[in-house]
Scaffold this motif. Sequence first.
Motif, short mmCIF file in Angstrom:
data_model
loop_
_atom_site.label_atom_id
_atom_site.label_comp_id
_atom_site.label_asym_id
_atom_site.label_seq_id
_atom_site.Cartn_x
_atom_site.Cartn_y
_atom_site.Cartn_z
N LEU A 257 28.24 37.91 50.52
CA LEU A 257 27.85 39.29 50.24
C LEU A 257 27.43 39.47 48.78
CD1 LEU A 257 30.72 41.22 52.06
CD2 LEU A 257 28.46 40.63 52.93
N PRO A 258 26.47 40.35 48.53
CA PRO A 258 26.11 40.67 47.14
C PRO A 258 27.32 41.25 46.40
CG PRO A 258 24.48 41.54 48.67
CD PRO A 258 25.63 41.08 49.50
N GLY A 259 27.56 40.76 45.19
CA GLY A 259 28.67 41.27 44.40
C GLY A 259 30.00 40.62 44.68
N SER A 260 30.03 39.65 45.59
CA SER A 260 31.30 38.98 45.88
C SER A 260 31.73 38.13 44.69
CB SER A 260 31.16 38.10 47.12
OG SER A 260 30.21 37.07 46.91
N ASN A 261 33.04 37.93 44.57
CA ASN A 261 33.60 37.18 43.46
C ASN A 261 34.77 36.35 43.97
OD1 ASN A 261 34.86 36.25 41.11
ND2 ASN A 261 34.43 38.12 39.97
N PRO A 262 34.73 35.02 43.84
CA PRO A 262 35.82 34.19 44.37
C PRO A 262 37.18 34.52 43.78
CG PRO A 262 34.35 32.90 42.97
CD PRO A 262 33.69 34.21 43.20
N THR A 263 37.21 35.08 42.57
CA THR A 263 38.51 35.39 41.97
C THR A 263 39.22 36.51 42.72
OG1 THR A 263 37.51 36.97 40.41
CG2 THR A 263 37.71 34.67 39.68
N LYS A 264 38.47 37.37 43.42
CA LYS A 264 39.10 38.46 44.17
C LYS A 264 39.96 37.93 45.31
CE LYS A 264 38.21 43.06 45.98
NZ LYS A 264 39.05 43.67 44.92
N LEU A 265 39.61 36.74 45.82
CA LEU A 265 40.37 36.15 46.91
C LEU A 265 41.75 35.67 46.45
CD1 LEU A 265 37.48 34.06 48.49
CD2 LEU A 265 38.36 36.27 49.29
N LYS A 266 41.93 35.51 45.14
CA LYS A 266 43.19 35.02 44.60
C LYS A 266 43.87 36.03 43.67
CE LYS A 266 41.69 30.16 44.70
NZ LYS A 266 42.75 29.63 45.58
N SER A 267 43.30 37.23 43.57
CA SER A 267 43.82 38.23 42.65
C SER A 267 44.41 39.42 43.39
CB SER A 267 42.71 38.71 41.71
OG SER A 267 43.16 39.79 40.91
N VAL A 268 45.52 39.95 42.83
CA VAL A 268 46.11 41.16 43.40
C VAL A 268 45.91 42.36 42.48
CG1 VAL A 268 47.85 39.86 44.68
CG2 VAL A 268 48.38 40.67 42.36
N GLU A 269 45.21 42.16 41.38
CA GLU A 269 44.98 43.26 40.44
C GLU A 269 44.09 44.33 41.08
OE1 GLU A 269 44.27 42.32 36.26
OE2 GLU A 269 44.49 40.19 36.79
N PHE A 270 44.43 45.58 40.78
CA PHE A 270 43.66 46.69 41.31
C PHE A 270 42.29 46.74 40.64
CE2 PHE A 270 48.02 48.89 41.50
CZ PHE A 270 48.32 48.27 42.70
N SER A 271 41.26 47.12 41.42
CA SER A 271 39.91 47.23 40.88
C SER A 271 39.22 48.44 41.49
CB SER A 271 39.10 45.97 41.18
OG SER A 271 38.86 45.86 42.58
N ASN A 272 38.11 48.83 40.90
CA ASN A 272 37.36 49.97 41.43
C ASN A 272 36.82 49.70 42.83
OD1 ASN A 272 37.62 51.89 39.33
ND2 ASN A 272 36.17 50.73 38.08
N SER A 273 36.57 48.43 43.14
CA SER A 273 36.10 48.10 44.50
C SER A 273 37.20 48.35 45.53
CB SER A 273 35.63 46.65 44.57
OG SER A 273 36.70 45.76 44.35
#
Length: 415
Positions: A257-273
Motif C-alpha cells: 500500500l502507498p504510505g506503508s512502513n515496515p516499522t509499523k508492523l513492529k511498533s506499538v507507538e500511537f500515530s496519526n494513522s
Amino acid sequence: MRRSNKRSRFIKLLNSIGIVRLLLVLVAGIGGSSLIFALTVSGVTRIKNPQLALMFVPTDSSALAARADQLLFSSLKKPAPEVRSFARAALIQQAINPKALRVLGYYADAQGDAVAAETLVRYSARLSRRETGAQLWLIEASARRNDTQQALKHYDIVLRTKPEVQSLLFPRLVSAIEEPEVRAALIPYIKNGSSWTIPFLFYANANSGNLNVVVDLVLESGGLADVDAAKSQILGLLERLVKAEQFTEARRLYMGLPGSNPTKLKSVEFSNSDRTGEFGAIGWLLVVDPDAGGQFIESNAGDRPRLAIFANASTTRTVASKLLYLSPGDYQFDARVTPIDRGYGGSIRWQLRCAAKRSGTEIWTFDVVDATARDALTIPSNCPVQFLDLIASGGNGQTGLEAIISSVRVIRIAG
C-alpha cells in the motif's frame, strides 16, 4: 296535409341517416378501442406472458420471440421444433430481432450445428449488447477456446448492461482469478474503473476461499481507480485476512500500500494513522460500546495522539488492540498512564498474546499501578505474530475507570 306528410317522411329519412352514421361511428370507435386494448395487452404481457399477448396480436414480433425463448428453456437440450417456428415468425415480422436470432443460435447449438450457432449468436450480440443470453453463450464459447481476453470482453459487456447478473457471474469469476492469466486480463478493467469492478472486489473479499489470490489481484492491478472505494476495499480485505489468521498475506497486502512502513508492523507507538484508521487492522483497533472503550485525542504538543479509555463499574473489557510482527527475543515495555478516575477497584492491564492461535495464548501480562509503567517480556520462538491488548476494568464502585494513555513502547533488548 300532404305537405305535412312529406315533411314528416323527410325528417324520418334524415333521422335514419343520422342513426346509421352514428352507428358507423360507434362501430369504428369500438373497433379502434379494441385494437388499442389488444396492443396495450400485448405490450404489457409479451415478455412475461407471451401466450396471452399472442392471443390479442398474433404477429407481435417481441411476443413471438419471447414465446420461442420460453419454449427453448423448458427443454434446453432438446428444444421442440416450435422453438424455431416461433423465432422465424418473429424475424418475419421484424428482421432485426436480437432475441429471436439468439434463440435460433441456441436451437442450432442443441442440434449440433456449432458454426450456425456461433454465427447467429454473434449477430444477435452485435445487434444488441443488452441481449444477455448472447453474451453468456459467447462467454462459454470463449472459455472453451481458452480465449481469456475475449471471455472477459463479454463479461464486461454483460456486467455493465445487466448488473443483476452479478450473482450469477461473480462466483465464477472469483474461481477464475486463481489463474494468473485471468488476473492479468482483469487488470485493465480494474484500472479503468469499469462499473462492476468495485462490487466484484468487495464480493471477492467476502466470499473467496483463497484470499491470497485476491491479494495478488489487488497488488498486481494497483487497486481500484476510485480512491475511496479502493481504501474501503483494502481495509475490508485486511480485516478479513487478520480474522482468518492469514497474517503473512495481511503483511504482504499492507506492504504493497502507498504510505506503508515496515516499522509499523513492529511498533506499538500511537500515530496519526491510528487516529484516522488509515491502515485498519494493521494499526491500533479500538473498541467502543456504552460500557467500555477507547478514543484517540490530540496531544498537547500536537504530535502523537493520546488514547483516552473508560470502563463502567462492573465492566472488564479489552478496549484497544495492536497486531504485531515482533521477532522472538527479549523486550522492554514502557507506558505512561494518567488516571483521571480509577474508581473503587478499577484497573488497567496490558496483555501480549500469540495471534496465530484462536485461543489467544497469553505470553505476558502487566497490571499498571503507577503513572510510569515498565516491565520486561520475552517472545518465544513459536510466536511469530502477536496482539498487544489493553484491558480496562471499572471496578465495583459507582464511578468506574477513566484514564489517558500518553505513550506506549516495546523496545528490543540487545543481546
